[in-house]
Design an enzyme around this catalytic site. Structure first.
Site, PDB file in Angstrom:
ATOM      1  N   CYS A 177     -23.316 -51.593   2.884  1.00 30.29           N
ATOM      2  CA  CYS A 177     -23.775 -51.159   3.989  1.00 30.29           C
ATOM      3  C   CYS A 177     -23.423 -49.751   3.944  1.00 30.29           C
ATOM      4  O   CYS A 177     -22.623 -49.339   3.020  1.00 30.29           O
ATOM      5  CB  CYS A 177     -23.242 -51.533   5.671  1.00 30.29           C
ATOM      6  N   THR A 178     -23.456 -48.887   4.806  1.00 34.08           N
ATOM      7  CA  THR A 178     -23.402 -47.389   4.937  1.00 34.08           C
ATOM      8  C   THR A 178     -21.765 -47.119   4.532  1.00 34.08           C
ATOM      9  O   THR A 178     -21.410 -46.190   3.475  1.00 34.08           O
ATOM     10  CB  THR A 178     -23.726 -46.480   6.024  1.00 34.08           C
TER      11      THR A 178
END
Length: 309
Positions: A177-178
């Site tokens: 994810c980010t």
């Protein structure tokens, strides 16, 4: 180099006194001249703030005085303009909302994989690679071979896993994810559900883009970020995307050439679904925003009272 430091941070830690922590943390951020949002919950802390080098360093020292947060890490990038308009410290049930009771990385979690080891893992043909971000984030960039769950929010992720994967069949799962927080919590969910080999990218895409040279990278495109930069690329340089103020979808330079792109109103991703009522409302909002900008009345540098909201 820009004087504005943007720091993304999170830490899963047992904080039963998180409500009592809020006033002191907010006061410290204000005194340090920081803007952005921090979330506090019983499971930990999460957020992104921006400010001077001294302000960011002061915040990290302050957090680390709490033994439970002594090893908290953060990821830095730079901005030419302040990307936030105020400072907020919010109390939440979860620092990233999955919506499944009992799922807590403080109790059970998958295997952390450093950015330097990530390429070897995801190059294994037996590894199923899942992007845990929302669809509009995946649209502008992801890792090669990654599966896009086409979710609109993280709450949809548990149902996606339940309907598409089986611990008996799918043995090796890697997620990202980010900044690392969503895939860390997702790994806790999957371990709890019986998946045996669950891996997640430590520090997330941002740490990968910071550490891995473009020539060695398996990342394609740009990475969406939740501030006024909109997207970043390798070396965490600000990307080419902007954001549609109508639907919040990232807008590429090519999208801006479309007849359906109207600044502050619509883009090719939302033009067909935009009601006339919203079109009028967004047009008026854009007009007011432009008038405020011309008169120098933008919200950057709000009063301390407003910043405490």
């Amino acid at each position: 180099m820009s004087k504005i430091i943007v720091a993304a941070l999170y830490k899963f830690a047992k904080l039963p006194d998180y409500q009592a922590m809020q006033p002191g943390l907010l006061s410290h951020c204000i005194d340090s001249g920081l803007y952005g949002t921090l979330l506090l919950a019983e499971e930990g802390i999460n957020g992104t703030v921006a400010g001077s080098r001294a302000g960011i360093d002061a915040l990290m020292r302050f957090l680390k005085t709490d033994k439970r947060l002594a090893d908290i890490e953060h990821k830095e990038s730079y901005a030419d303009e302040m990307p936030f308009t105020r400072i907020k410290v919010k109390l939440k049930k979860e620092i990233v909302t999955l919506g499944v009771p009992g799922i807590n990385p403080n109790n059970k979690v998958g295997t952390y994989v450093a950015p330097e080891d990530w390429n070897a893992l995801i190059s294994d043909p037996d590894v199923i690679l899942i992007d845990t971000r929302n669809g509009y984030e995946c649209d502008i960039g992801t890792f090669r071979r990654a599966i896009d769950p086409h979710t609109t929010n993280f709450r949809e992720f548990p149902a996606y896993i339940q309907h598409n994967f089986n611990p008996a069949k799918h043995k090796k799962i890697a997620m990202f994810c980010t900044g690392g927080i969503r895939c860390e919590k997702a790994s806790s969910l999957m371990v709890e559900q019986g998946f045996e080999q669950v891996y997640h990218l430590q520090g997330g895409i941002l740490k990968y883009l910071e550490k891995i040279p473009p020539a060695e990278s398996l990342w394609e495109g740009e990475c969406f970020v939740f501030d006024q930069r909109i997207s970043v690329g390798h070396g965490l340089k600000v990307g080419e995307f902007e954001q549609c103020h109508g639907c919040r979808h990232p807008v590429s330079p090519e999208d801006k050439k479309s007849e359906h792109y109207v600044v502050g109103v619509s883009c090719p991703h939302c033009f067909e679904s935009l009601t006339e009522e919203k079109r009028i409302r967004f047009s008026e909002r854009q007009k007011q925003s432009e008038l405020a900008r011309k008169s120098g009345k933008e919200h950057i540098g709000v009063e301390q009272k407003a910043r405490k909201e």
